[in-house]
Write a protein that holds these residues in place. Structure first.
Motif, PDB file in Angstrom:
ATOM      1  N   ALA A 312       9.902  18.224  -8.621  1.00 19.11           N
ATOM      2  CA  ALA A 312      10.739  17.208  -9.281  1.00 19.11           C
ATOM      3  C   ALA A 312      10.039  16.510 -10.432  1.00 19.11           C
ATOM      4  O   ALA A 312      10.696  16.078 -11.385  1.00 19.11           O
ATOM      5  CB  ALA A 312      11.205  16.171  -8.259  1.00 19.11           C
ATOM      6  N   CYS A 313       8.731  16.368 -10.377  1.00 19.55           N
ATOM      7  CA  CYS A 313       8.018  15.557 -11.366  1.00 19.55           C
ATOM      8  C   CYS A 313       6.621  16.121 -11.566  1.00 19.55           C
ATOM      9  O   CYS A 313       6.160  16.947 -10.776  1.00 19.55           O
ATOM     10  CB  CYS A 313       7.971  14.085 -10.924  1.00 19.55           C
ATOM     11  SG  CYS A 313       7.315  13.862  -9.262  1.00 19.55           S
ATOM     12  N   PRO A 314       5.903  15.696 -12.602  1.00 17.99           N
ATOM     13  CA  PRO A 314       4.645  16.364 -12.964  1.00 17.99           C
ATOM     14  C   PRO A 314       3.404  15.877 -12.222  1.00 17.99           C
ATOM     15  O   PRO A 314       2.313  16.380 -12.500  1.00 17.99           O
ATOM     16  CB  PRO A 314       4.520  16.043 -14.458  1.00 17.99           C
ATOM     17  CG  PRO A 314       5.185  14.721 -14.613  1.00 17.99           C
ATOM     18  CD  PRO A 314       6.336  14.732 -13.637  1.00 17.99           C
ATOM     19  N   TYR A 315       3.529  14.948 -11.291  1.00 12.47           N
ATOM     20  CA  TYR A 315       2.324  14.322 -10.733  1.00 12.47           C
ATOM     21  C   TYR A 315       1.436  15.320  -9.979  1.00 12.47           C
ATOM     22  O   TYR A 315       0.220  15.390 -10.200  1.00 12.47           O
ATOM     23  CB  TYR A 315       2.715  13.150  -9.835  1.00 12.47           C
ATOM     24  CG  TYR A 315       3.436  12.067 -10.599  1.00 12.47           C
ATOM     25  CD1 TYR A 315       2.758  11.271 -11.523  1.00 12.47           C
ATOM     26  CD2 TYR A 315       4.797  11.864 -10.439  1.00 12.47           C
ATOM     27  CE1 TYR A 315       3.420  10.303 -12.254  1.00 12.47           C
ATOM     28  CE2 TYR A 315       5.471  10.899 -11.161  1.00 12.47           C
ATOM     29  CZ  TYR A 315       4.780  10.123 -12.074  1.00 12.47           C
ATOM     30  OH  TYR A 315       5.449   9.173 -12.802  1.00 12.47           O
ATOM     31  N   LEU A 316       2.004  16.098  -9.065  1.00 11.93           N
ATOM     32  CA  LEU A 316       1.190  17.056  -8.323  1.00 11.93           C
ATOM     33  C   LEU A 316       0.724  18.198  -9.220  1.00 11.93           C
ATOM     34  O   LEU A 316      -0.404  18.701  -9.067  1.00 11.93           O
ATOM     35  CB  LEU A 316       1.975  17.604  -7.133  1.00 11.93           C
ATOM     36  CG  LEU A 316       1.869  16.800  -5.837  1.00 11.93           C
ATOM     37  CD1 LEU A 316       2.799  17.352  -4.774  1.00 11.93           C
ATOM     38  CD2 LEU A 316       0.435  16.793  -5.320  1.00 11.93           C
ATOM     39  N   SER A 493      10.393   6.898 -13.114  1.00 12.21           N
ATOM     40  CA  SER A 493       9.998   8.169 -13.726  1.00 12.21           C
ATOM     41  C   SER A 493      10.789   9.334 -13.134  1.00 12.21           C
ATOM     42  O   SER A 493      11.077  10.308 -13.829  1.00 12.21           O
ATOM     43  CB  SER A 493       8.493   8.400 -13.552  1.00 12.21           C
ATOM     44  OG  SER A 493       8.167   8.673 -12.201  1.00 12.21           O
ATOM     45  N   LEU A 494      11.116   9.254 -11.848  1.00 15.32           N
ATOM     46  CA  LEU A 494      11.954  10.300 -11.244  1.00 15.32           C
ATOM     47  C   LEU A 494      13.317  10.356 -11.917  1.00 15.32           C
ATOM     48  O   LEU A 494      13.877  11.434 -12.144  1.00 15.32           O
ATOM     49  CB  LEU A 494      12.128  10.052  -9.744  1.00 15.32           C
ATOM     50  CG  LEU A 494      11.017  10.533  -8.815  1.00 15.32           C
ATOM     51  CD1 LEU A 494      11.352  10.179  -7.372  1.00 15.32           C
ATOM     52  CD2 LEU A 494      10.802  12.026  -8.950  1.00 15.32           C
ATOM     53  N   GLU A 495      13.874   9.169 -12.215  1.00 16.94           N
ATOM     54  CA  GLU A 495      15.158   9.123 -12.907  1.00 16.94           C
ATOM     55  C   GLU A 495      15.049   9.747 -14.295  1.00 16.94           C
ATOM     56  O   GLU A 495      16.017  10.292 -14.821  1.00 16.94           O
ATOM     57  CB  GLU A 495      15.637   7.672 -13.046  1.00 16.94           C
ATOM     58  CG  GLU A 495      15.933   6.991 -11.722  1.00 16.94           C
ATOM     59  CD  GLU A 495      17.235   7.446 -11.105  1.00 16.94           C
ATOM     60  OE1 GLU A 495      18.193   7.701 -11.848  1.00 16.94           O
ATOM     61  OE2 GLU A 495      17.287   7.552  -9.864  1.00 16.94           O
ATOM     62  N   ASP A 508      15.811  18.310  -5.266  1.00 21.76           N
ATOM     63  CA  ASP A 508      14.406  17.953  -5.476  1.00 21.76           C
ATOM     64  C   ASP A 508      14.248  16.445  -5.629  1.00 21.76           C
ATOM     65  O   ASP A 508      13.319  15.842  -5.062  1.00 21.76           O
ATOM     66  CB  ASP A 508      13.853  18.651  -6.722  1.00 21.76           C
ATOM     67  CG  ASP A 508      13.624  20.139  -6.500  1.00 21.76           C
ATOM     68  OD1 ASP A 508      13.434  20.543  -5.339  1.00 21.76           O
ATOM     69  OD2 ASP A 508      13.646  20.895  -7.490  1.00 21.76           O
ATOM     70  N   GLN A 509      15.160  15.819  -6.373  1.00 19.75           N
ATOM     71  CA  GLN A 509      15.036  14.382  -6.603  1.00 19.75           C
ATOM     72  C   GLN A 509      15.277  13.596  -5.319  1.00 19.75           C
ATOM     73  O   GLN A 509      14.535  12.668  -5.002  1.00 19.75           O
ATOM     74  CB  GLN A 509      16.012  13.924  -7.687  1.00 19.75           C
ATOM     75  CG  GLN A 509      15.897  12.434  -8.008  1.00 19.75           C
ATOM     76  CD  GLN A 509      16.632  12.047  -9.265  1.00 19.75           C
ATOM     77  OE1 GLN A 509      16.921  12.896 -10.104  1.00 19.75           O
ATOM     78  NE2 GLN A 509      16.932  10.782  -9.413  1.00 19.75           N
ATOM     79  N   VAL A 510      16.300  13.986  -4.567  1.00 27.49           N
ATOM     80  CA  VAL A 510      16.601  13.269  -3.321  1.00 27.49           C
ATOM     81  C   VAL A 510      15.448  13.399  -2.328  1.00 27.49           C
ATOM     82  O   VAL A 510      15.011  12.413  -1.717  1.00 27.49           O
ATOM     83  CB  VAL A 510      17.912  13.795  -2.707  1.00 27.49           C
ATOM     84  CG1 VAL A 510      18.106  13.239  -1.309  1.00 27.49           C
ATOM     85  CG2 VAL A 510      19.097  13.421  -3.590  1.00 27.49           C
ATOM     86  N   GLU A 513      12.530  11.299  -3.329  1.00 27.11           N
ATOM     87  CA  GLU A 513      12.740   9.890  -2.994  1.00 27.11           C
ATOM     88  C   GLU A 513      12.436   9.632  -1.523  1.00 27.11           C
ATOM     89  O   GLU A 513      11.852   8.601  -1.163  1.00 27.11           O
ATOM     90  CB  GLU A 513      14.171   9.490  -3.342  1.00 27.11           C
ATOM     91  CG  GLU A 513      14.442   9.445  -4.840  1.00 27.11           C
ATOM     92  CD  GLU A 513      15.916   9.435  -5.180  1.00 27.11           C
ATOM     93  OE1 GLU A 513      16.740   9.476  -4.235  1.00 27.11           O
ATOM     94  OE2 GLU A 513      16.265   9.386  -6.378  1.00 27.11           O
ATOM     95  N   VAL A 514      12.809  10.561  -0.656  1.00 23.51           N
ATOM     96  CA  VAL A 514      12.474  10.426   0.766  1.00 23.51           C
ATOM     97  C   VAL A 514      10.961  10.482   0.953  1.00 23.51           C
ATOM     98  O   VAL A 514      10.387   9.720   1.749  1.00 23.51           O
ATOM     99  CB  VAL A 514      13.168  11.526   1.586  1.00 23.51           C
ATOM    100  CG1 VAL A 514      12.734  11.467   3.053  1.00 23.51           C
ATOM    101  CG2 VAL A 514      14.682  11.394   1.483  1.00 23.51           C
ATOM    102  N   TYR A 515      10.314  11.371   0.229  1.00 28.10           N
ATOM    103  CA  TYR A 515       8.853  11.494   0.288  1.00 28.10           C
ATOM    104  C   TYR A 515       8.177  10.175  -0.073  1.00 28.10           C
ATOM    105  O   TYR A 515       7.266   9.700   0.636  1.00 28.10           O
ATOM    106  CB  TYR A 515       8.429  12.611  -0.664  1.00 28.10           C
ATOM    107  CG  TYR A 515       6.942  12.771  -0.886  1.00 28.10           C
ATOM    108  CD1 TYR A 515       6.126  13.351   0.074  1.00 28.10           C
ATOM    109  CD2 TYR A 515       6.348  12.345  -2.077  1.00 28.10           C
ATOM    110  CE1 TYR A 515       4.764  13.513  -0.138  1.00 28.10           C
ATOM    111  CE2 TYR A 515       4.999  12.505  -2.304  1.00 28.10           C
ATOM    112  CZ  TYR A 515       4.201  13.086  -1.327  1.00 28.10           C
ATOM    113  OH  TYR A 515       2.847  13.232  -1.548  1.00 28.10           O
TER     114      TYR A 515
END
Length: 611
Positions: A312-316, A493-495, A508-510, A513-515
């Protein structure tokens, strides 16, 4: 290619002592919400929020609220014909007076002259009525500043178009009345606009004949009162902070009332702000009612959530890329290399490194990987499955590969002999940890033991990626405030990950968010050994690694440039920032750093003493 799965379950398990229960001081720091003593006879819970309602008047207030709801419900059917350019903000601190004002504005007393009221043959009367219309907030995060920090000092005033400062308080009532007024915020109340015809039922018809309704004379536009979601957003942040302070002061009665109001206020928001507030409200409720999360979360599900977060996002991706770059440079020219991964999970980090090694001038080295993971409740073997997949991939790119899986409840349970070190073969070792070391801070002495283990394996390099946040302080309110800042930026940032070459899917986004919501719940609701999300800042890790015998390794400019290019895949890189900090790389959202990658090597004195 050699595949040698090996699992070790240490017989000795760490006993987690309960954390000391020293209470935090009740005095709030500057900028924090303070609870004031209510006047005699005034309801204590509402007084804490700035509303003056006597306990003896509660029944009358409730009755008037029902009347207000009925009037507003009927008035909304007609809409507003036009709005005045002049706006008046009312201060509803005195709720009873405020409701009476609203009733008189929306439903003025009927005229005794029956000539103004007409009755038709069906027994219904046509009357002129004031109309209302509902506005929907479009601001994504009205309670947060452009820097994505919660501003706790802004809640008590807002500026009108003329520049005057006025108090704007939408009604905030105790939990018993939240259902009656949940629709008040965001409503525009008309005053004195030209009246339109409306049909209302009466209990008894006034006459069997219809009386014509006179046309009202044109009147000058009168002011309207506007209550928008921005004020509700500011009040939402203040209610969150007030609830956290009540929890710290062990005032659970007040905290319970406030946490119910958070849900009402969050419903008026949109996007990341609503989601963050909902997760923090759940975590506060768990702490208030002592409904703590399970002691042993499902690790397979946790890994699944992290995989969605990865997509979902670039952090990992940033964490894996920067750590791999440091390891690749440390392995330059080495014929045999060994990576000890403290955070094996699904093994998503290693195919990219194996590809880079396969393309190395002179051919790839012999690559050995030891992956550490926790035991599974269902006795499944995910480490074995990951090892087989990596072995198949290594075969396709002609890399000599050997794998060992090591099962341990805690990193502190690992001993050096379990790692099967081979220094006589000229093997070079790297130790890798992604979002793992902070969990050791929940176990007294565990961090020192693991760092001692790392020193003993004589690594060429140690790569560490951690959240850039201070969630391990002794004061609950400070941890709560820092977490609110941190996760509001993360959710924001997820948004933003909705465009670019690799947009996040809805699932992936949902799941992401749970994570993140699980982390929020652990930080806010748990204490003692159960509170494992003890994130610390890069400065704190430097202060810990130096005395343990490690010196920082500067991450090169190539890593910085390529990491910046990686961000272009996510919404064109808009909003994300890579920052170099004394040789370390940080990834953030706008001006807020969120994760940090650092690399370390043994100090000469530590290397000689360990050998």
């Amino acid at each position: 290619m050699k595949m040698e799965p090996h699992y070790h379950r240490p017989d000795h398990q760490l006993q987690f002592p309960e954390e000391g229960g020293a209470k935090c001081p009740a005095t709030a720091a500057p900028g924090k919400v303070k609870m004031e003593e209510p006047d005699a006879g005034v309801d204590e819970l509402l007084a804490a929020l700035g509303y003056n309602v006597r306990s003896s008047d509660m029944a009358e207030v409730a009755q008037k609220l029902e009347q207000l709801e009925m009037v507003m419900g009927s008035a909304q059917e007609d809409g507003i014909s036009h709005l005045s350019s002049e706006t008046v903000h009312y201060n509803p601190s005195d709720i009873a007076t405020w409701i009476e004002t609203m009733l008189s504005e929306l439903n003025p007393p009927p005229s005794p002259n029956l000539g103004d009221v007409g009755t038709n043959l069906s027994g219904t009367t046509t009357v002129a009525s004031t109309t209302t219309t509902t506005t929907t907030a479009t601001a994504g995060h009205p309670g947060w500043s452009s820097e994505h920090h919660v501003q706790h000092q802004r809640a008590e005033s807002s500026s009108t178009a003329s520049g005057k400062e006025t108090i704007l308080h939408p009604p905030l009532l105790p939990p018993d009345f939240s259902d009656e007024i949940s629709g008040i915020e965001g409503v525009v109340y008309g005053r004195g606009v030209p009246r339109q015809k409306k049909r209302m039922k009466l209990e008894e018809p006034l006459s069997s004949e219809a009386v014509p309704v006179p046309t009202p004379a044109p009147v000058e536009p009168r002011p309207v009162v506007v209550v928008d979601s921005q004020e509700a957003g500011i009040r939402l942040v203040h209610t969150l902070m007030a609830c956290a302070e009540a929890v710290q002061q062990d005032n659970l009665k007040l905290a319970e009332a406030l946490v119910k109001q958070i849900g009402v206020l969050a419903a008026s928001q949109a996007g990341a702000m609503r989601k963050v507030a909902t997760f923090f409200a759940e975590a506060l409720a768990r702490r208030i009612y002592r409904l703590y999360p399970g002691d042993s979360p499902n690790d397979a599900f946790s890994d699944l959530l992290q995989m969605h977060f990865y997509e979902a996002c670039p952090y990992l991706k940033f964490a894996h890329f920067t750590a791999n770059q440091a390891i690749l440079e440390a392995f330059a020219g080495k014929p045999r290399v060994h990576v000890i991964d403290f955070s094996m999970k699904q093994g998503m980090q290693w195919p990219a490194l194996m590809q880079a090694l396969a393309l190395r001038p002179g051919g790839p080295p012999a690559f050995r990987l030891t992956g550490v993971g926790p035991p599974q409740r269902d006795n499944s073997d995910p480490l074995q499955e990951v090892g087989w997949k990596l072995a198949q991939f290594a075969e396709t790119i002609n890399v000599e590969f050997e794998y060992r899986g090591l099962v341990a409840t805690s990193l502190a349970d690992i001993e050096a002999y379990m790692l099967d070190l081979r220094p006589t073969d000229g093997e070079v070792v790297a130790v890798n940890s992604i979002f793992e070391l902070h969990q050791l801070l929940a176990q007294p002495g565990a961090m020192d033991k693991v760092l001692s283990l790392v020193r003993s394996v004589q690594p060429q390099i140690v790569t560490v990626v951690e959240q850039e946040a201070a969630h391990n302080g002794p004061v609950f309110l400070d941890r709560f405030t820092e977490a609110l800042h941190y996760y509001s930026s993360l959710f924001d940032s997820l948004e933003g990950c909705t465009g670019g070459s690799s947009p996040a899917t809805g699932q992936d986004q949902v799941m992401s968010e749970v994570y993140l919501g699980r982390q929020i719940c652990n930080i806010v609701a748990c204490e003692g050994a159960e509170r494992v999300e003890r994130h610390e800042t890069l400065g704190q890790w430097r202060a810990r690694m130096g005395p343990a015998g490690f010196a920082p390794v500067h991450l090169g400019s190539n890593a910085f440039k390529q990491a910046s290019m990686l961000l272009a895949l996510f919404a064109g890189g808009d909003g994300y920032r890579v920052e170099e900090n004394n040789g370390c790389l940080m990834l953030g959202w706008h001006t807020r750093p969120l994760i940090a990658t650092s690399a370390w090597q043994l100090l000469p004195s530590s290397a000689s003493s360990s050998s």
